[in-house]
Design an enzyme around this catalytic site. Sequence first.
Site, mmCIF file in Angstrom:
data_model
loop_
_atom_site.group_PDB
_atom_site.id
_atom_site.type_symbol
_atom_site.label_atom_id
_atom_site.label_comp_id
_atom_site.label_asym_id
_atom_site.label_seq_id
_atom_site.Cartn_x
_atom_site.Cartn_y
_atom_site.Cartn_z
ATOM 1 N N PRO A 78 0.789 -1.243 -0.049
ATOM 2 C CA PRO A 78 0.101 0.067 -0.093
ATOM 3 C C PRO A 78 0.766 1.151 -0.020
ATOM 4 O O PRO A 78 1.882 1.366 0.691
ATOM 5 C CB PRO A 78 -0.821 -0.118 1.174
ATOM 6 C CG PRO A 78 -0.656 -1.429 1.609
ATOM 7 C CD PRO A 78 0.574 -2.133 0.935
ATOM 8 N N GLU A 79 0.465 2.281 -0.694
ATOM 9 C CA GLU A 79 1.011 3.497 -0.775
ATOM 10 C C GLU A 79 0.506 4.545 -0.427
ATOM 11 O O GLU A 79 -0.615 4.291 0.188
ATOM 12 C CB GLU A 79 1.483 3.635 -2.374
ATOM 13 C CG GLU A 79 2.378 2.707 -2.939
ATOM 14 C CD GLU A 79 2.807 2.762 -4.553
ATOM 15 O OE1 GLU A 79 2.659 3.999 -4.979
ATOM 16 O OE2 GLU A 79 2.948 1.777 -5.132
ATOM 17 N N ARG B 71 1.867 -12.240 5.613
ATOM 18 C CA ARG B 71 3.314 -12.410 5.324
ATOM 19 C C ARG B 71 4.101 -11.919 6.806
ATOM 20 O O ARG B 71 5.444 -11.876 6.728
ATOM 21 C CB ARG B 71 3.870 -11.719 4.119
ATOM 22 C CG ARG B 71 3.215 -12.582 3.086
ATOM 23 C CD ARG B 71 3.742 -12.355 1.661
ATOM 24 N NE ARG B 71 5.246 -12.554 1.639
ATOM 25 C CZ ARG B 71 5.836 -12.344 0.855
ATOM 26 N NH1 ARG B 71 5.494 -11.743 -0.403
ATOM 27 N NH2 ARG B 71 7.405 -12.526 0.729
ATOM 28 N N ARG C 141 19.646 16.474 -5.556
ATOM 29 C CA ARG C 141 19.818 15.016 -6.008
ATOM 30 C C ARG C 141 20.526 14.534 -7.196
ATOM 31 O O ARG C 141 20.177 15.460 -8.174
ATOM 32 C CB ARG C 141 18.292 14.226 -5.932
ATOM 33 C CG ARG C 141 17.802 14.507 -4.483
ATOM 34 C CD ARG C 141 18.502 13.740 -3.563
ATOM 35 N NE ARG C 141 17.799 13.742 -2.141
ATOM 36 C CZ ARG C 141 17.231 12.361 -1.512
ATOM 37 N NH1 ARG C 141 17.776 11.350 -2.104
ATOM 38 N NH2 ARG C 141 16.663 12.282 -0.517
#
Length: 334
Positions: A2-3, A112, A163
């Site tokens: 899930p984001e 999991r 970056r």
Amino acid sequence: MPELPEVETVARDLRPRIVGATITGARCSWARTLRTHTPEDFVGSVAGRRIEAVGRRAKQLVVELSGDAALTIHLKMTGQLFVVPQEAPEDPYVRLVLELADGREIRFRDIRKFGRVGLYGRDPVTGELVTEVGGVAVFADTGPEPLDPAFTVRAFRRRLRRRKGRLKPLMLDQSFLAGVGNIYADEALWAARLHPLRTAATLRPLDERRLYEAIRSILSEAIERRGSSIDDYTAPDGDGSMQERLQVYQRTGEPCPRCGRPIKRIVIGARSTHFCSWCQRLSQADRKTAMSILRTQTGGDVRRAPTERGRTERTKRAAATRRAAARGSAGADP
Ligand SMILES: [Zn+2]
């Protein structure tokens, strides 16, 4: 996993159900689910606290508790949350239960076992969530929220220009931007027509703006559609529908909705990456260094397509089965 939109949906679904409830106890069947406490200490620290708010930071739920504390819940791969009456049957995948004074329970189900729950206090001065030992801010290394009004295109530019990396890994880096994962990184890059291997340093101001706008509009649409129900993701009020709106994610070999050429898949930093090599061109400067990555992979794309489609179908079927099982055994059907 899930984001941002999926976790935001879970937070919104939970809020009306649990705000105002008081936690009276807890049961934990998998100790490693707890990030900060042993099961015994956790019960003692959480019992008696009232749930005051439910929010989200990056990909984690933040459940605000009375007494200047909060629970963080990271669903990871397969975590699901249900609010059910205590007499509802419990399946073996429920790792943590918060017992509520009104006779209901919040159940954290996680096949999991990668999901993690932390209990933290708030720093009285900064108001930030901090670890008990050392007082380290829990979200100190987490980047800005992409939908925060304070996150302007100028702020995005400033971060980008510091970056050097390639765009796909950069977008997955939670210290760069909070909440974006594999699905929405691929979608945003496609929408902005930027190659996933392009380096941040080669972006022109217009590219930066397109990427900024793509990230924000895709995340907003995904929240409206309750997220993408892929793999195990589901929310207390049911599945999302954003998976039907995804243009490139897990669509290897299908025609690009913009130009009709087949969507390609490559692996960058061990993550599947889906893109259109026609609409998302590499700049001359990046092409040379990216070739070594591309050369080893692009040959297999089209042949891999049916396999991936098969896998996607299996994933969908398996997830549907698990969700049905979760609802049945957890008694969470509305
Ligand atoms: Zn295309």
